[in-house]
Design a protein around this motif. Sequence first.
Motif, PDB file in Angstrom:
ATOM      1  N   LYS A 250      17.014  48.550 -17.756  1.00 19.42           N
ATOM      2  CA  LYS A 250      17.908  49.119 -16.735  1.00 19.42           C
ATOM      3  C   LYS A 250      19.334  49.252 -17.246  1.00 19.42           C
ATOM      4  CE  LYS A 250      19.884  46.755 -13.344  1.00 19.42           C
ATOM      5  NZ  LYS A 250      20.069  46.006 -12.087  1.00 19.42           N
ATOM      6  N   TYR A 251      19.842  48.204 -17.876  1.00 16.19           N
ATOM      7  CA  TYR A 251      21.219  48.270 -18.374  1.00 16.19           C
ATOM      8  C   TYR A 251      21.354  49.286 -19.509  1.00 16.19           C
ATOM      9  CZ  TYR A 251      22.591  44.616 -15.208  1.00 16.19           C
ATOM     10  OH  TYR A 251      22.854  43.912 -14.044  1.00 16.19           O
ATOM     11  N   SER A 252      20.280  49.463 -20.261  1.00 14.41           N
ATOM     12  CA  SER A 252      20.279  50.490 -21.314  1.00 14.41           C
ATOM     13  C   SER A 252      20.321  51.879 -20.677  1.00 14.41           C
ATOM     14  CB  SER A 252      19.034  50.349 -22.198  1.00 14.41           C
ATOM     15  OG  SER A 252      18.961  49.049 -22.747  1.00 14.41           O
ATOM     16  N   LEU A 253      19.547  52.070 -19.612  1.00 16.54           N
ATOM     17  CA  LEU A 253      19.526  53.362 -18.911  1.00 16.54           C
ATOM     18  C   LEU A 253      20.872  53.651 -18.243  1.00 16.54           C
ATOM     19  CD1 LEU A 253      15.973  53.306 -17.275  1.00 16.54           C
ATOM     20  CD2 LEU A 253      16.722  54.803 -19.137  1.00 16.54           C
ATOM     21  N   MET A 254      21.520  52.617 -17.715  1.00 19.80           N
ATOM     22  CA  MET A 254      22.843  52.789 -17.106  1.00 19.80           C
ATOM     23  C   MET A 254      23.834  53.311 -18.157  1.00 19.80           C
ATOM     24  SD  MET A 254      22.945  49.382 -14.702  1.00 19.80           S
ATOM     25  CE  MET A 254      24.659  49.453 -14.183  1.00 19.80           C
ATOM     26  N   HIS A 255      23.760  52.741 -19.354  1.00 23.04           N
ATOM     27  CA  HIS A 255      24.642  53.171 -20.446  1.00 23.04           C
ATOM     28  C   HIS A 255      24.339  54.621 -20.831  1.00 23.04           C
ATOM     29  CE1 HIS A 255      27.158  52.594 -24.060  1.00 23.04           C
ATOM     30  NE2 HIS A 255      26.279  53.423 -24.622  1.00 23.04           N
ATOM     31  N   ILE A 256      23.049  54.940 -20.944  1.00 26.69           N
ATOM     32  CA  ILE A 256      22.627  56.299 -21.328  1.00 26.69           C
ATOM     33  C   ILE A 256      23.060  57.312 -20.263  1.00 26.69           C
ATOM     34  CG2 ILE A 256      20.571  57.780 -21.587  1.00 26.69           C
ATOM     35  CD1 ILE A 256      19.328  55.315 -23.109  1.00 26.69           C
ATOM     36  N   ALA A 257      22.863  56.957 -18.995  1.00 28.96           N
ATOM     37  CA  ALA A 257      23.247  57.860 -17.897  1.00 28.96           C
ATOM     38  C   ALA A 257      24.740  58.192 -17.988  1.00 28.96           C
ATOM     39  CB  ALA A 257      22.921  57.222 -16.549  1.00 28.96           C
ATOM     40  N   LYS A 258      25.539  57.170 -18.242  1.00 29.96           N
ATOM     41  CA  LYS A 258      26.994  57.345 -18.280  1.00 29.96           C
ATOM     42  C   LYS A 258      27.457  58.034 -19.572  1.00 29.96           C
ATOM     43  CE  LYS A 258      31.165  54.643 -17.271  1.00 29.96           C
ATOM     44  NZ  LYS A 258      31.969  54.337 -18.450  1.00 29.96           N
ATOM     45  N   GLU A 259      27.062  57.460 -20.704  1.00 31.93           N
ATOM     46  CA  GLU A 259      27.609  57.907 -21.991  1.00 31.93           C
ATOM     47  C   GLU A 259      26.905  59.126 -22.595  1.00 31.93           C
ATOM     48  OE1 GLU A 259      30.377  56.639 -22.922  1.00 31.93           O
ATOM     49  OE2 GLU A 259      30.389  54.978 -21.494  1.00 31.93           O
ATOM     50  N   TYR A 260      25.622  59.276 -22.326  1.00 31.78           N
ATOM     51  CA  TYR A 260      24.872  60.382 -22.934  1.00 31.78           C
ATOM     52  C   TYR A 260      24.725  61.565 -21.962  1.00 31.78           C
ATOM     53  CZ  TYR A 260      23.353  57.361 -26.835  1.00 31.78           C
ATOM     54  OH  TYR A 260      23.314  56.548 -27.936  1.00 31.78           O
ATOM     55  N   LEU A 261      24.532  61.249 -20.662  1.00 27.96           N
ATOM     56  CA  LEU A 261      24.295  62.320 -19.692  1.00 27.96           C
ATOM     57  C   LEU A 261      25.520  62.593 -18.813  1.00 27.96           C
ATOM     58  CD1 LEU A 261      20.631  61.506 -18.512  1.00 27.96           C
ATOM     59  CD2 LEU A 261      21.387  62.672 -20.564  1.00 27.96           C
ATOM     60  N   GLY A 262      26.591  61.831 -19.022  1.00 24.44           N
ATOM     61  CA  GLY A 262      27.839  62.054 -18.288  1.00 24.44           C
ATOM     62  C   GLY A 262      27.745  61.832 -16.786  1.00 24.44           C
ATOM     63  N   MET A 263      26.829  60.943 -16.372  1.00 26.96           N
ATOM     64  CA  MET A 263      26.646  60.690 -14.940  1.00 26.96           C
ATOM     65  C   MET A 263      27.519  59.530 -14.472  1.00 26.96           C
ATOM     66  SD  MET A 263      22.479  60.891 -14.883  1.00 26.96           S
ATOM     67  CE  MET A 263      22.294  60.746 -13.104  1.00 26.96           C
ATOM     68  N   GLU A 264      27.770  59.500 -13.184  1.00 26.68           N
ATOM     69  CA  GLU A 264      28.427  58.332 -12.587  1.00 26.68           C
ATOM     70  C   GLU A 264      27.343  57.284 -12.353  1.00 26.68           C
ATOM     71  OE1 GLU A 264      31.198  57.839  -8.827  1.00 26.68           O
ATOM     72  OE2 GLU A 264      31.351  59.884  -9.634  1.00 26.68           O
ATOM     73  N   VAL A 265      27.683  56.021 -12.569  1.00 25.59           N
ATOM     74  CA  VAL A 265      26.693  54.947 -12.427  1.00 25.59           C
ATOM     75  C   VAL A 265      27.178  53.948 -11.386  1.00 25.59           C
ATOM     76  CG1 VAL A 265      25.621  53.004 -13.642  1.00 25.59           C
ATOM     77  CG2 VAL A 265      25.813  55.206 -14.781  1.00 25.59           C
ATOM     78  N   GLU A 266      26.296  53.569 -10.466  1.00 16.98           N
ATOM     79  CA  GLU A 266      26.651  52.582  -9.434  1.00 16.98           C
ATOM     80  C   GLU A 266      25.579  51.499  -9.345  1.00 16.98           C
ATOM     81  OE1 GLU A 266      27.064  54.627  -5.719  1.00 16.98           O
ATOM     82  OE2 GLU A 266      28.973  55.555  -6.257  1.00 16.98           O
ATOM     83  N   GLU A 267      26.039  50.256  -9.408  1.00 19.79           N
ATOM     84  CA  GLU A 267      25.157  49.111  -9.155  1.00 19.79           C
ATOM     85  C   GLU A 267      25.587  48.573  -7.800  1.00 19.79           C
ATOM     86  OE1 GLU A 267      23.390  45.466 -11.902  1.00 19.79           O
ATOM     87  OE2 GLU A 267      25.359  46.273 -12.354  1.00 19.79           O
ATOM     88  N   ARG A 268      24.751  48.744  -6.784  1.00 22.90           N
ATOM     89  CA  ARG A 268      25.158  48.408  -5.417  1.00 22.90           C
ATOM     90  C   ARG A 268      23.933  48.227  -4.517  1.00 22.90           C
ATOM     91  NH1 ARG A 268      23.751  53.017  -2.580  1.00 22.90           N
ATOM     92  NH2 ARG A 268      24.330  55.076  -3.401  1.00 22.90           N
TER      93      ARG A 268
END
Length: 341
Positions: A250-268
């Motif tokens: 999950k934390y790897s995917l959060m990084h990929i979403a943000k840094e590779y796909l330019g998405m906003e990431v929320e843990e909530r």
Amino acid sequence: MNKTVNLDWGKLGFSYIKTDFRYVSYWKDGKWDDGKLVEDNMVTISEGSTALHYGQQCFEGLKAYRTKDGKIQLFRPDQNAKRMNSSCRRLMMPEIPEEKFIDACIQVVKANEHFVPPYGTGASLYLRPYVIGIGDNLGVKPAPEYLFSVFCCPVGPYFKGGMQPVNFTVSDYDRAAPYGTGGVKVGGNYAASLLPHEQAVKRGFADCIYLDPATHTKIEEVGAANFFGITKDNKFVTPKSPSILPSITKYSLMHIAKEYLGMEVEERDVYIDKLDEFVEAGACGTAAVITPIGGIEYKGKLHVFYSQTEVGPITKKLYNTLVAIQLGDEKAPEGWIVEVK
């Protein structure tokens, strides 16, 4: 090592296969011994061992992959070491020094190198480190001795016919207590999940969704995996709670979403009655990387996300990027890959 094994790499499942060597180390009189590789896959322990009576044990799961040029690499073993130590602290077991943990994993992979599936088969070598309380004991207290071991098995791709969305149902059972052991990787959490899992499967679902134990209003885990959703405005959202196991995937995917796909990431908080904020959803963990969620049944009604037959485009991108990093086809973030030399 030029040994070969007679395995049909394309037909491997996720099941136990005895490999040649495993690593074993004992903790006694306040310290760990040097540890060694052994051939015997049987563990002999005292009948009074705390692992047998009081659940004093924890484990990890990680994989070794073969790259296109034949190298072998481990994916983020330092994170597994940190999480195992978090489990050990919670159950009052001695921590494993991070270097010892990674070295044990490397030794096991090297000694069983011929069991690492070839690149392109979709298969990998799964490693299972574990720590158990052993020694003569009767009362409810930490064990006098401990065993740390790492064994490995070649495993096939999680999705035989390609990645397919599956449906889940919300369980009335709790996976963990609000201030219990949900945030660490201990066997008791999994023992508690066996019955709800069986009930879900009998009703035609892949597994069940566990809600937060305090209010039963928020999604916590999906079977033995973490949940994520993609919102209509392209955000990667995942639940936050002290009783969720912090998934390295999950934390790897959060990084990929943000840094590779330019998405906003929320843990909530993710409320079960607000599923319509998501256009895609998935469960993530070491075994499958991502299991796409077709729909979630809650109070007799099935909420469908992207599709029950097709994988959503963002989910597909996240999956492909992470797998490419694990296999060495895509440049990995600093420190994610440990090459087995």
